[in-house]
Design a protein around this motif. Structure first.
Motif, PDB file in Angstrom:
ATOM      1  N   LEU A 199       0.713  -1.285  -0.160  1.00  0.00           N
ATOM      2  CA  LEU A 199      -0.179  -0.048  -0.069  1.00  0.00           C
ATOM      3  C   LEU A 199       0.890   1.251   0.082  1.00  0.00           C
ATOM      4  O   LEU A 199       1.793   1.483   0.902  1.00  0.00           O
ATOM      5  N   ASN A 213      -3.907   4.462  -2.069  1.00  0.00           N
ATOM      6  CA  ASN A 213      -5.021   4.716  -1.092  1.00  0.00           C
ATOM      7  C   ASN A 213      -5.319   5.983  -0.951  1.00  0.00           C
ATOM      8  O   ASN A 213      -5.181   6.678   0.180  1.00  0.00           O
ATOM      9  N   PHE A 254     -10.002  -0.878   2.474  1.00  0.00           N
ATOM     10  CA  PHE A 254      -9.005   0.315   1.961  1.00  0.00           C
ATOM     11  C   PHE A 254      -9.937   1.672   2.095  1.00  0.00           C
ATOM     12  O   PHE A 254     -11.124   1.701   1.313  1.00  0.00           O
TER      13      PHE A 254
END
Length: 278
Positions: free
Chosen positions: A47, A86, A181
């Motif tokens: 991420l 993200n 997320f």
């Protein structure tokens, strides 16, 4: 002198935590920690967040190339099944979308995106570029991944849509594990977080939900716990404020059902804030 992998980890790990049975307990100390054998890893992803492509006074183009190089090296090494970007992919101006898409297309593995408060564009335009709406979900190896929108197109912090969140969680209630997320945290732990107790309640009730991952707070790279669920951050890709380093988080879902996650500082070859979830 070249350090062995084991000694390298011993010298750079900040903390290791085993999470299980609703409690966070010390599992092992850095001096005896090593990554599990790769054959025991079921799924591995990374991420990164807050690239703010196009932000004035930011070296965003250089920093995006740096991050894609790091992630491609990660993929070539221990391997990545996908990357999640993200939120806050660009900085306010939707004309920047083609540029940031071209930057992330340099990744050598599949990637997904979430919508952040600085991603100020209509949902139809967003979907035409990325191929997904603001809220979407996908599965890999019987593991469910849910991506939730947390801001409107003017940048107002809203948190996720309650009905959509419930629908996604219901659809994935029989999956082995679920991960969420979402750019902005639903608990006011941080300066820029917001309180959405209705969303937190849904997460707390979802037995197979393992972790929730955030961006937004560039100066956060750790973990918080609420009702036995665990919420993580991953520093930032670019932008003009935040942690002194630019980093990304790695998540390893192991075949025994446990989850190992650690934050990286690739510029100094460090792994920090290691956590293991059972």
């Amino acid at each position: 002198m070249t350090l062995s992998r084991r000694k390298f980890l011993q010298s750079t790990i900040k903390s290791v935590i085993l999470i299980g049975m609703g409690n966070a307990l010390p599992a092992f100390m850095p001096d005896n920690f090593s990554l599990p054998d790769r054959k025991n890893v079921k799924l591995r992803f990374a991420l990164a967040s807050d690239g703010h492509f196009g932000e004035p006074k930011s070296e965003y183009a250089v920093l995006h190339r740096q991050m894609t190089d790091w992630l491609n090296a990660e993929a070539k090494g221990r391997g990545l099944d996908f990357v999640m970007i993200n939120g806050d992919l660009f900085h306010n101006d939707p004309a920047l979308l083609p540029g940031v898409k071209a930057a992330w297309d340099q990744l050598s593995v599949p990637y997904y995106v979430s919508h952040g408060n600085h991603d100020m564009t209509e949902e139809a335009n967003w979907q035409s570029v990325w191929g997904t709406p603001f809220d979407h979900a996908f599965t890999k190896k019987d593991i469910g991944f849910i991506t939730l929108n947390t801001a409107d197109i003017k940048g107002v912090y809203t948190g996720p849509d309650l009905a959509k969140t419930q629908a996604f969680l219901d659809a994935y209630k029989d999956k082995q594990q679920v991960f969420v997320f979402m750019h902005i945290t639903p608990v006011k732990w941080t300066k820029y977080g917001i309180d959405r107790p209705d969303i937190v309640e849904l997460f707390s009730r979802q037995a197979n939900l393992k972790a929730v991952f955030h961006g937004h707070d560039h100066d956060e790279d750790g973990m918080r716990e609420k009702d036995g669920k665990y919420y993580f951050w991953d520093s930032h890709v670019a932008g003009t404020w935040g942690t002194a380093y630019k980093g990304y988080r790695v998540v390893e879902i192991l075949k025994d059902g446990s989850v190992l996650t650690y934050q990286t500082d690739p510029s100094s070859a460090k792994q920090i804030n290691n956590n293991r979830i059972r």
